[in-house]
Design an enzyme around this catalytic site. Sequence first.
Site, PDB file in Angstrom:
ATOM      1  N   GLU A   1      39.158  36.917  39.450  1.00 20.81           N
ATOM      2  CA  GLU A   1      40.307  36.041  39.243  1.00 20.81           C
ATOM      3  C   GLU A   1      41.591  36.623  39.817  1.00 20.81           C
ATOM      4  O   GLU A   1      42.506  35.889  40.182  1.00 20.81           O
ATOM      5  CB  GLU A   1      40.486  35.729  37.750  1.00 20.81           C
ATOM      6  CG  GLU A   1      39.384  34.867  37.146  1.00 20.81           C
ATOM      7  CD  GLU A   1      38.183  35.665  36.672  1.00 20.81           C
ATOM      8  OE1 GLU A   1      38.124  36.896  36.941  1.00 20.81           O
ATOM      9  OE2 GLU A   1      37.286  35.062  36.033  1.00 20.81           O
TER      10      GLU A   1
ATOM     11  N   PHE B   1      34.923  32.478  20.528  1.00 19.25           N
ATOM     12  CA  PHE B   1      34.363  33.157  21.691  1.00 19.25           C
ATOM     13  C   PHE B   1      35.247  32.920  22.928  1.00 19.25           C
ATOM     14  O   PHE B   1      35.604  31.790  23.229  1.00 19.25           O
ATOM     15  CB  PHE B   1      32.936  32.671  21.966  1.00 19.25           C
ATOM     16  CG  PHE B   1      32.357  33.291  23.210  1.00 19.25           C
ATOM     17  CD1 PHE B   1      32.138  34.663  23.289  1.00 19.25           C
ATOM     18  CD2 PHE B   1      32.060  32.507  24.310  1.00 19.25           C
ATOM     19  CE1 PHE B   1      31.633  35.238  24.440  1.00 19.25           C
ATOM     20  CE2 PHE B   1      31.549  33.072  25.472  1.00 19.25           C
ATOM     21  CZ  PHE B   1      31.338  34.446  25.532  1.00 19.25           C
ATOM     22  N   GLN B   2      35.596  33.984  23.595  1.00 22.75           N
ATOM     23  CA  GLN B   2      36.437  33.961  24.799  1.00 22.75           C
ATOM     24  C   GLN B   2      37.776  33.289  24.573  1.00 22.75           C
ATOM     25  O   GLN B   2      38.328  32.655  25.458  1.00 22.75           O
ATOM     26  CB  GLN B   2      35.691  33.318  25.980  1.00 22.75           C
ATOM     27  CG  GLN B   2      34.634  34.266  26.516  1.00 22.75           C
ATOM     28  CD  GLN B   2      34.074  33.833  27.858  1.00 22.75           C
ATOM     29  OE1 GLN B   2      34.066  32.659  28.200  1.00 22.75           O
ATOM     30  NE2 GLN B   2      33.559  34.798  28.606  1.00 22.75           N
TER      31      GLN B   2
ATOM     32  N   MET C   1      50.805  57.138  49.581  1.00 28.38           N
ATOM     33  CA  MET C   1      52.208  57.105  49.205  1.00 28.38           C
ATOM     34  C   MET C   1      52.485  58.043  48.031  1.00 28.38           C
ATOM     35  O   MET C   1      53.507  58.723  47.984  1.00 28.38           O
ATOM     36  CB  MET C   1      52.627  55.670  48.867  1.00 28.38           C
ATOM     37  CG  MET C   1      54.096  55.512  48.578  1.00 28.38           C
ATOM     38  SD  MET C   1      55.116  56.091  49.942  1.00 28.38           S
ATOM     39  CE  MET C   1      55.397  54.576  50.844  1.00 28.38           C
TER      40      MET C   1
ATOM     41  N   LYS D   1      39.219  22.978  26.090  1.00 28.57           N
ATOM     42  CA  LYS D   1      38.086  22.311  26.726  1.00 28.57           C
ATOM     43  C   LYS D   1      37.867  20.898  26.195  1.00 28.57           C
ATOM     44  O   LYS D   1      37.505  19.985  26.945  1.00 28.57           O
ATOM     45  CB  LYS D   1      36.829  23.153  26.484  1.00 28.57           C
ATOM     46  CG  LYS D   1      35.611  22.634  27.192  1.00 28.57           C
ATOM     47  CD  LYS D   1      34.410  23.495  26.863  1.00 28.57           C
ATOM     48  CE  LYS D   1      33.140  22.790  27.299  1.00 28.57           C
ATOM     49  NZ  LYS D   1      31.962  23.427  26.720  1.00 28.57           N
TER      50      LYS D   1
HETATM   51  C1  TPP Z   1      47.811  48.381  41.013  1.00 30.71           C
HETATM   52  C2  TPP Z   1      48.604  49.567  41.411  1.00 30.71           C
HETATM   53  N1  TPP Z   1      48.275  50.793  40.939  1.00 30.71           N
HETATM   54  C3  TPP Z   1      48.987  51.884  41.303  1.00 30.71           C
HETATM   55  C4  TPP Z   1      50.064  51.765  42.143  1.00 30.71           C
HETATM   56  C5  TPP Z   1      50.890  52.998  42.535  1.00 30.71           C
HETATM   57  N2  TPP Z   1      50.757  53.256  43.969  1.00 30.71           N
HETATM   58  C6  TPP Z   1      51.701  52.854  44.847  1.00 30.71           C
HETATM   59  S1  TPP Z   1      51.301  53.213  46.433  1.00 30.71           S
HETATM   60  C7  TPP Z   1      49.865  53.947  45.944  1.00 30.71           C
HETATM   61  C8  TPP Z   1      48.940  54.542  46.952  1.00 30.71           C
HETATM   62  C9  TPP Z   1      48.268  53.522  47.786  1.00 30.71           C
HETATM   63  O1  TPP Z   1      47.230  54.131  48.479  1.00 30.71           O
HETATM   64  P1  TPP Z   1      46.481  53.402  49.655  1.00 30.71           P
HETATM   65  O2  TPP Z   1      46.135  52.011  49.255  1.00 30.71           O
HETATM   66  O3  TPP Z   1      45.366  54.234  50.123  1.00 30.71           O
HETATM   67  O4  TPP Z   1      47.620  53.267  50.759  1.00 30.71           O
HETATM   68  P2  TPP Z   1      48.393  54.437  51.546  1.00 30.71           P
HETATM   69  O5  TPP Z   1      49.638  54.744  50.762  1.00 30.71           O
HETATM   70  O6  TPP Z   1      47.472  55.613  51.649  1.00 30.71           O
HETATM   71  O7  TPP Z   1      48.714  53.816  52.850  1.00 30.71           O
HETATM   72  C10 TPP Z   1      49.725  53.898  44.561  1.00 30.71           C
HETATM   73  C11 TPP Z   1      48.595  54.470  43.818  1.00 30.71           C
HETATM   74  C12 TPP Z   1      50.377  50.467  42.601  1.00 30.71           C
HETATM   75  N3  TPP Z   1      51.417  50.239  43.393  1.00 30.71           N
HETATM   76  N4  TPP Z   1      49.631  49.396  42.233  1.00 30.71           N
END
Ligand code: TPP
Lengths: 560, 169
Positions: A41, A103-104, A460, A153
């Site tokens: 979803e 349920f749900q 990042m 529903k």
């Molecule tokens: C759902 C979610 N969890 C954690 C984060 C924190 N976060 C921001 S950038 C990042 C790293 C992303 O890694 P990747 O997708 O491999 O991209 P890269 O930065 O290596 O290009 C994280 C964990 C986020 N923005 N969203």
Amino acid sequence: MVQCLEREGVEYIFGLSGGAAMPIFDALVDSKIRLILTRHEQGATHMADGYARATGRPGVVLVTSGPGATNTVTGLLTALMDSVPVIVICGQVIAPNLGTDAFQEADVTGITYPVVKHSYLVKNAPDIPQIVREAFYLATTGRPGPVVIDVPKDLSQGPCEAPFTDEVDLPGYKIPLRGDPAAIEEAAGYLMKSRRPVLYVGHGAVISGAGKAIMSLAEKLRAPIVNTLLGKGATDETHPLHLGMLGMHGTAYANKAVTDCDLILAIGARWDDRVTGKVETFCSDAVKIHVDIDPAEFNKVIHPDVCIEGDARLVVEDLIPQVDVLDTAEWLERCNKWRKQYPLKYPKQGGLRAQHVLDRLNAITRGEAIVVADVGQHQMWAAQFCKTRANRHWLTTGGAGTMGYGFPAAIGAKFGQPDKKVWAVVGDGGFQMTQAELATAQVHDLAVKCLVVNNNYLGMVRQWQELFFNNRLSGVDLEGNPDFVKLARAYGLKALRIRRPADIDRILTEAHEYDEGPVLVVAEVVKGDNVFPMIPGGASIADMLIEPPKGKLEKPVGSA
Amino acid sequence: MEALPITQPAHTISLFVNNKPGVLSRVAMTFARRAFNIESLVVSPAVEGRYSRMTIAASGSVETLEQVVKQLAKLVDVVHAIDHTGEDAHETEIALVKLECALDQRTQILQIAEHYKAKVVDYGTDSLILQVYGGSEKIDAFIGLLRPFGITELVRSGKLLMARGRQIT
Ligand SMILES: Cc1ncc(C[n+]2csc(CCOP(=O)(O)OP(=O)(O)O)c2C)c(N)n1
């Protein structure tokens, strides 16, 4: 319900079924609306979001009660933060069972209050036509946003004889359109006195289609333009007056212009902390003018000299006749000097670089593709190197920064804009959060393109740990990544790999020209690269790091 | 008089809202999100049954308040939101005060009650319930005076407010 959706002109519904939503799924069998079955979803909600951002029309999601509905919460937040019209219809347990832990059952309106523009819990079947009309009206007008309709529903299953309606009954809901003439006149007065103006363009300009008007204003004034991460595409980033993106990872020249300007005109932008850095020092001497459709944005972060409440396009159109050409020759020369002095750059040797791949992607797509970025380093590099030329051709999650957004949003964008090339640019981390939608793209032979920038890290976060936490890496190594090419092939996709700089053009061109179905390209990039320029969170723009720092840095005070 | 436990400035906000389920939750969440403490909240039907009135007394910083009022006004079911802080509007409140009191204290308590035009609404052998109307400060003062006698229960209606003349509440 389904007839109401047809009347709203809905083409696609993205969703996943379940007990409480079965009557609506059943009705879809006889409808001309196409149901896109997703694998999760969250994927459905991001697809609807990508569809909406790429087309300007609302995206519609249909899910079942309980866990089906709660799986949409991340997508709702993403849409709310970026003002995207998404309608999520949730099945709910039968009305007599509400509040009994049936349920749900989940209190979906309760859970979603903070992440919607508005929501409805249907209490009587005859209300459905009115509710659907209002939901679409609310989602798409004013400052757009997501709306939830929760339907027990027994009500979606029973008869509904109520007539269709075009009327809405929303006495508390006002849509600002034209700006106050006095405020516009005051703004024009300030503009005419400015020698170093900057137009700061945000997502509001994209949503209202203000780009043409802003370009005319910029050309008339001879004022440079900068845009936010979400403002990309409102105006052509390759225009000589355009300085690109500002903010944490914006271009050095955009940030320098903002630091030295004597007037900043915000058009549908909200002075986000990723843009201002330390608020106290942000444009502290400049006149600030703020155009926004949402008055709750005024005086929230910054206290502007003039606030104009209204639709970005209408306000800018009203502003144009009141201004004249400014003497900005010296200012533009300074901006162009910065542009030459601090270009975006990257090494082309020493392994494959994400920047190089994205720079070439920009060249090969000629800036004409819709680029959909996920969250992380690749997102910032894509924002820097993929120059956006047209409105609704750059989609990304800004306010929420939701990993997992990019790939499903690109699927939604491709459904909405089948004649455009659509490229998702995702990291290896974010891609794995919604990669199950590979199946969704494959079964529809949808010619969406997905570039996985694989650095085998949550890059990042690793960058922040390296720069601000003494390189003490914690929870960022994506050891155990699958072979993404094999993974995509297991789903039946065409899949290609870029290993060396010499592969880039050949592989990207092959993928770009392949239109029979989805294609995945994995770029195996160097592991430890960092995004620059960078303004550490909460620091002043003047503290921008244009290149990798030599010494150790203090921990940033702003939020990560 | 005892100092009030309010460290942040107090505000009175009136909301004119659609009488629909969920409105109260949305309003309360808007306050909670900005760490505004709701001191009292009165909801009542408006002249037309499809609308309700909410009168909210809350404390928090002035800058945040401006933002909260705008965010309230933005809620689809809020027709209007007005901050009446510092305005000369008519304000009132009702309080019920229960005291456990020995016979020898009654005269003194009744004297205070009389001074504040409070009514004795329950006369027990060892307890009294007093009902008092008036501005919140008056009620605070009244309660302050009674506290030494041992208040066992206190129920206040919360602040009610109406703008004067042609002004809109
Ligand atoms: C759902 C979610 N969890 C954690 C984060 C924190 N976060 C921001 S950038 C990042 C790293 C992303 O890694 P990747 O997708 O491999 O991209 P890269 O930065 O290596 O290009 C994280 C964990 C986020 N923005 N969203």
